[in-house]
Scaffold this active site. Structure first.
Site, PDB file in Angstrom:
ATOM      1  N   ASP A 336       7.141   3.006  -7.645  1.00  7.95           N
ATOM      2  CA  ASP A 336       7.740   3.713  -6.513  1.00  7.95           C
ATOM      3  C   ASP A 336       8.947   4.532  -6.948  1.00  7.95           C
ATOM      4  OD1 ASP A 336       6.851   3.999  -3.961  1.00  7.95           O
ATOM      5  OD2 ASP A 336       8.154   2.498  -3.073  1.00  7.95           O
ATOM      6  N   ASP A 396       4.333  -0.483   1.718  1.00  7.95           N
ATOM      7  CA  ASP A 396       5.592  -1.151   2.051  1.00  7.95           C
ATOM      8  C   ASP A 396       5.374  -2.350   2.973  1.00  7.95           C
ATOM      9  OD1 ASP A 396       6.921   0.805   0.573  1.00  7.95           O
ATOM     10  OD2 ASP A 396       7.029   2.144   2.297  1.00  7.95           O
TER      11      ASP A 396
END
Length: 481
Positions: A336, A396
């Protein structure tokens, strides 16, 4: 996830009918050259003169009196913005709008050669000018203003509730499945039946590394071949979300005392209620696929399908131990951060690969459906221009959700009264709040895993260390058959 690296403002248009119909449109301007009021109360309205048949690169293109004391809209053309503004100003115009059929971009030029230009001007989409005529008619009054960006949008509260509820419910469902496994193991008669129903997939450290590598390759391919692969992702999402919605609702349908009669086909028997459920879930996915670009309501269906997908993923994919959780969450955290913060130093246009793919590279109208979307509730220029929705990626939710699910299963295996599950869920909620706080302070999209991973991993480790179960928690609790 901003698509426009420039100053954003609002064009407020009002029709001549009774009562007057009004509508707002996105504009891009240069705040160093043009100063716009921060509220509509301080703005001055001008009558709009539509001259999109010209590019205004020469003062001879339009009659001299037609622009006096008016707001004028012309096409973009080949000459510079400041050249157009100087011509419009010399012909008496009070405001200049430049319509663009391509993607809106920053307004820049050599201002030193045009110090005499004081006319406020901005860039607007040509499609918005067409919509303005269709919606408000030919007699339109317009003004420009740029309200400050709100510190907090209440759509984030909805995102927070969806994310935390999905993680908590997915972890709890995984714990229920684990308890049924334990009961089946204790009862030899149920063991074979349970094994046939079991659809879980266990992640080992090797498969974790392979999974992250596939994620990296897929993201890079999407960056370079987005306009083709986006339809592959949409198709996969429709199929996977329909199956996930079926799995989620099948548990609830099983409690309904209707439709239990069975139909036999090809030596298999199926309950009637499950057939209707399969048709319903397929129809939901098809309706979303057809109307996915309808911003007024399609986001609700996308969020329902997305939550079902996340729940099914968290329940189905099992992490065997805390070691595998650390490897998975740690690698995806690096993934990420790299694709959000490091890739701008590598790409030619200085854009983040993650942000470009999430927003649709090169202004592509098709968006990836792998996000929870909630319309922004606070009115701002950013809402009109490129951020009408608050977004949270499925990753997420799913990635920390796998750790929460492991904590719940460990609670079941060790009869620890849900202490791991509850503490990890609370840590996830704290990580989400921290993400929103940083988002509000930095005014830019954030990789949520940067805050969610440390919160959940550290909390789970502290609980295991405090209970003197770290070794067992790290290696996983295996039970004898």
């Amino acid at each position: 996830l901003s698509q426009v690296a420039a100053d954003e403002g609002i064009l407020h248009a009002s029709g001549s009918g009774l009562p007057p119909v009004t509508k707002d449109y996105c504009i891009i301007y240069n705040s160093r050259w043009t100063s716009l009021p921060k509220s509509l109360d301080n703005a001055t309205f001008r009558t709009l003169e539509n001259l999109t048949s010209t590019v205004l690169c020469s003062s001879s293109e339009v009659p001299s009196a037609i622009m006096k004391d008016k707001a004028v809209v012309v096409m973009r053309g080949n000459c510079t913005f400041l050249e157009k503004a100087r011509i419009a100003q010399s012909l008496g115009a009070k405001m200049l709008l430049i319509a663009s059929k391509s993607r809106l971009s920053a307004i820049s030029d050599n201002k030193t050669d045009f110090e005499d230009v004081t006319l406020p001007f901005a860039l607007i989409r040509y499609s918005d000018i067409v919509d303005m005529q269709l919606t408000l008619g030919n007699e339109v009054n317009v003004t420009l203003y740029s309200p400050p960006l709100p510190e907090f949008d209440y759509s984030m509260v909805v995102i927070f509730l969806i994310a935390v509820s999905t993680v908590a419910l997915g972890g709890y469902w995984s714990g229920v499945a684990e308890l049924e496994n334990l009961k089946a193991i204790a009862s030899p008669g149920e063991r074979e039946t349970r094994r046939k129903k079991e659809e879980n997939v266990t992640f080992t450290p090797v498969t974790v590394i392979l999974f992250v590598a596939i994620c990296c390759v897929m993201l890079v391919l999407l960056y370079f071949f987005y306009k083709w692969l986006v339809y592959v992702i949409i198709s996969v999402f429709c199929l996977a979300s329909a199956m996930s919605l079926y799995n989620c609702l099948a548990a609830l349908v099983g409690e309904i005392p209707f439709g239990q009669c069975r139909i036999t086909c090809c030596n298999k028997t199926v309950e009637v209620r499950l057939i209707f459920l399969a048709v319903f879930c397929t129809a939901a996915a098809v309706v979303w696929a057809v109307f996915r670009n309808e911003d007024r309501w399609a986001w609700i269906l996308q969020d329902i399908l997305g939550v079902a997908f996340c729940l099914n993923f968290i329940k189905t994919l099992k992490m065997p131990n805390f070691k595998s959780c650390v490897i998975l969450l740690g690698l995806l955290l690096l993934y990420d951060v790299f694709f959000v913060f490091i890739t701008p130093f590598i790409t030619k246009n200085g854009a983040s690969i993650m942000v470009e793919v999430a927003a649709g590279p090169f202004g592509n109208s098709e968006k990836l459906p792998v996000v929870i979307r909630v319309p922004r509730l606070e009115h701002s220029a950013s809402t009109l221009c490129d951020l009408p929705f608050s977004l949270l990626g499925f990753g997420d939710i799913i990635v920390p959700g796998l750790l929460v699910a492991y904590c719940r299963r460990f609670d079941v295996q060790t009869s620890s009264s849900s202490v791991y599950y509850i503490s990890c869920t609370i840590a996830y909620a704290v990580g989400m709040v921290l993400t929103f706080v940083v988002l509000a302070l930095m005014k830019m999209g954030q990789p949520a895993l940067l805050y969610l991973v440390p919160c959940t991993l550290i909390t789970s480790s502290l609980v295991a260390w405090r209970r003197k179960e770290m070794k067992k928690f790290w290696k996983g609790s295996s039970y004898q058959v």
